[in-house]
Design an enzyme around this catalytic site. Structure first.
Site, PDB file in Angstrom:
ATOM      1  N   ASN A  42       0.842  -1.191   0.000  1.00  0.00           N
ATOM      2  CA  ASN A  42       0.000   0.000   0.000  1.00  0.00           C
ATOM      3  C   ASN A  42       0.880   1.245   0.000  1.00  0.00           C
ATOM      4  O   ASN A  42       1.970   1.262   0.568  1.00  0.00           O
ATOM      5  CB  ASN A  42      -1.006  -0.008   1.156  1.00  0.00           C
ATOM      6  N   GLU A  44       0.273   5.260   0.669  1.00  0.00           N
ATOM      7  CA  GLU A  44      -0.649   6.294   1.120  1.00  0.00           C
ATOM      8  C   GLU A  44      -0.284   7.655   0.542  1.00  0.00           C
ATOM      9  O   GLU A  44       0.821   7.858   0.030  1.00  0.00           O
ATOM     10  CB  GLU A  44      -0.665   6.357   2.650  1.00  0.00           C
ATOM     11  N   GLU A  55      -3.258  -4.733  -2.876  1.00  0.00           N
ATOM     12  CA  GLU A  55      -3.889  -5.628  -3.842  1.00  0.00           C
ATOM     13  C   GLU A  55      -3.993  -4.970  -5.211  1.00  0.00           C
ATOM     14  O   GLU A  55      -3.708  -5.579  -6.247  1.00  0.00           O
ATOM     15  CB  GLU A  55      -5.296  -6.032  -3.384  1.00  0.00           C
ATOM     16  N   CYS A  87     -10.327  -4.366   0.869  1.00  0.00           N
ATOM     17  CA  CYS A  87     -11.392  -3.363   0.959  1.00  0.00           C
ATOM     18  C   CYS A  87     -12.349  -3.521  -0.223  1.00  0.00           C
ATOM     19  O   CYS A  87     -12.102  -4.290  -1.154  1.00  0.00           O
ATOM     20  CB  CYS A  87     -10.792  -1.953   0.994  1.00  0.00           C
TER      21      CYS A  87
END
Length: 131
Positions: A42, A44, A55, A87
């Protein structure tokens, strides 16, 4: 590659995560039918909506390299006591390409739950819904 080996590969991606806001690193490893693996973490952003999940990072890398309909397994890992579930946005992106993708969703102790994306997201909306 075994399921556990794919999970362990995803765990190696935690250290590459850029998570100055949530402090919650996530790693992913996406396998294609030919054995090719695409990893992701990930990333951010101060504009939170611009953040990209591990993902989707792995998926976009795979698609950009020519893979579109041959995904077999995806390991998703995080540093939580509960499984690190994808998510909603990730579920939708994955469903676009592989509704029956096998998911290996891990906890910080490296144990994982195994199920298909179709089980996680029954009645998902994908390309066939556009017919």
């Amino acid at each position: 590659m075994t399921d556990q080996e794919l999970v362990e590969l995803a765990f190696t991606m935690l250290e590459r995560s850029y998570v100055p806001y949530s402090h919650f690193p996530v790693g992913a490893a996406l396998e294609c039918a030919d054995g090719t693996i695409f990893t992701g973490c990930n990333v951010e952003n101060a504009a939170f909506g611009s953040t990209i999940c591990a993902e989707r990072t792995a998926l976009v890398k795979a698609v950009s390299e020519g893979h579109r309909d041959d995904f077999t397994r995806l390991a998703v890992v995080g540093n939580s006591t509960e499984p690190c579930w994808p998510c909603g946005a990730c579920r939708q992106m994955l469903y676009e390409f592989a509704p029956e993708l096998t998911l290996l969703v891990a906890r910080k102790d490296h144990s994982f739950v195994k199920l298909t994306l179709g089980e996680l997201m029954p009645h998902g909306f994908g390309p066939k819904g556009m017919d």
